[in-house]
Design an enzyme around this catalytic site. Sequence first.
Site, PDB file in Angstrom:
ATOM      1  N   GLU A 123       0.838  -1.207   0.000  1.00 21.80           N
ATOM      2  CA  GLU A 123       0.000   0.000   0.000  1.00 21.80           C
ATOM      3  C   GLU A 123       0.872   1.256   0.000  1.00 21.80           C
ATOM      4  O   GLU A 123       0.562   2.242  -0.654  1.00 21.80           O
ATOM      5  CB  GLU A 123      -0.918   0.002   1.227  1.00 21.80           C
ATOM      6  N   GLU A 145      -4.059  -9.223   2.897  1.00 18.57           N
ATOM      7  CA  GLU A 145      -4.827  -8.908   4.112  1.00 18.57           C
ATOM      8  C   GLU A 145      -6.011  -9.834   4.335  1.00 18.57           C
ATOM      9  O   GLU A 145      -6.366 -10.144   5.476  1.00 18.57           O
ATOM     10  CB  GLU A 145      -5.339  -7.460   4.065  1.00 18.57           C
TER      11      GLU A 145
END
Length: 688
Positions: A123, A145
């Site tokens: 990210e 995730e």
Amino acid sequence: MDTGMINNTYKHWRLEQDEENFVWLHLDKADSTTNTLSEAVLTELEDALNHLHRQPPRGLVICSAKKNGFVAGADINEFTHFESQHAALEAIQRGQRIFSLIETLNCPSIALIHGYCLGGGMEMALACRYRIAEDSPQTRLGLPEVRLGIHPGFGGTVRSLEAAGPLTALNIMLTGRSFSARAAKKMRLVHYAVPKRHLFNAARSILRKPPKQTPLPWWMALLNHRLLRPWIAKYMVKTVAKKAIRAHYPAPYALIDLWQHYADDREQMLREEAASVASLLVGKTAQNLIRVFNLQDTLKNLGREQKNKPKYVHIIGGGIMGGDIAAWCTLQGYEVSIQDREHETLGRVIKRAFTLYKKRLKKPYLISTTLDRLMPDLPGHALARADIVIEAIFEDAEVKRQLFREIEPQMKNDALLCTNTSSIPLEILAEALEKPERLVGLHFFNPVAKMPLIEIVCGQNSSDDNILRATTFAKSISRLPLPVTSSPGFLVNRVLMPYLIEAVVLAEEGVPLKVIDDEAVEFGMPMGPIELADTVGLDICLKVADILAQNMDINVPEQLRSLVDRGQLGKKTGQGFYSFKKGKPLKTAADKDYIPPVDLQERLILRMVNEVIACLRDGVVETADLADAGIIFGTGFAPFRGGPVHYLQDRGAQQVYKMLQQLQRRYGQRFTPDAGWQQWLEQEEVNG
Ligand code: NAI
């Protein structure tokens, strides 16, 4: 290098400003071999970025000073300490704000990536204007995730959708898979995949003359259209539902919802992304999956650092297990020799190994160099040079002992001897040895290439050093080692068997097979017990059940025995409890009016839980956490429930105990709560 006005007193970051006014931000998380984005790391990053906003350089490069990679993700352990959903939300929003500071810098920014670039690390990279990844087998990029019960929260959903388009980005996030640099480039997750030697020069030349960004092709952008999204989302939900039930694993569904409803408005999507992750994060699924991640780490940290890594592995017995163990150890880099009594068996081993390597390695030169390390050795010449010898011949104590008598004089003085026995006490086998301390059990599971666990069976004679060597070896072949005592069924088979037997008892009572399996899947098991028994092989199940019945209070069901007598062994013969077509069981739906017994699920699951308590009382494994880890990684026990012991604690020991007593009254002895429950009941009382 001139560090100018830049703060260089950070604990985790090192800043350099070079003569071209490029700033290099090196992440080197203190007291850790791996970079993760802890709160402290993010706080310093925020400070540095605020400074760069005030005094913009000509360009910024974010890179890692760690050998093993860029950033492995956020600091997961910090995720377990939020006091409330609101506290989780604040932390996520802060992460978003910091990454926006990268995005809004008044200069080009680059993420220079090697090794792991996962989760929060990916990210952060996505917030940079350019991403350059080292083209090497060690580089792995992804957004995993979902495996922790959440989805990206630091702007990663928005930015990955923008970078890679909805289909690719959602696929990356929904599967949680990681990718090589080249694959990531093809998916537009990174801009360049370059060899290590060019990394820094590539970054410099991009900063000197930033290339124009290519927009998403029109058809990819079109898939984001608000009229198309509901259709695509519906299809995605259907695909996800085949793998994970919404009630058990809400994160993938939340991710699809997020995209479907907010993809038109970037700011709102960021807000909703944070809210969604905060709510998932404090939910049970995420907390339990984080627990499973940590349990995995606990197993990985057993064993020790290897100074003199063993090189040669000799395996005796080229059947189902020995053959696959040989193929796997070779794939993991060892030089392996495989011995059997028959040429044909060794031929089959090589053929199976080839199939595995073709699937895993793909490239012909990698396949052939790996096959070169796997040596068929009918007479067992290589035994004399082996550092580790693994025995995987018939499950017969006397045959194994005879073999040990023959091979021990030929083995190197300090070679480790391992047995893959699934039921014979090590003490009985060790009697045949001059040096009984050299024998340790390495209990692999079938299929070897898929099952992550190895039980390290510690006999009374096994020396501590050899147990440690065996544990370290298991780790070195990318398997999770679980130390267990040498007792019938060890941990996994002992716990699994009462569950499988209960399923057969239910079938004998007339409960439709599909109903039994569906109940287990509904609980969260990867496969129902009847299908599992058919897949493992009913002959093997019967053998283990018979052995356990000598020491445990279990009645082996007649139906199991009669199927084996008739040669209906399950998947491998095309017929067991189910008939198989192209390797798939043919399951008949139950009658519409059929009502399953209300306690069906309890009967299956609580037999397993009760046996785990018995194992802990017997000291088969040292701690409840290790028991949970063993059962999750050895049987696939619903990971989102955090393991059988965690499950009973979560439900309440008293409540589960009472349920067992009820089942005992209804169905008899086999549900008698084990004496070990006392400890759990008392503990619960103390903890209130
Ligand atoms: P298998 O019957 O498929 O293979 C045994 C192999 O050993 C045969 O190829 C045979 O030719 C060879 N062999 C027998 N005596 C030998 C000797 N003296 N020298 C050289 N080779 C010899 O058996 P499988 O299923 O592979 O099991 C092997 C061991 O692994 C057993 O101890 C079993 O309990 C254990 N195990 C089996 C599992 C399974 O799912 N099949 C799972 C975990 C452990």
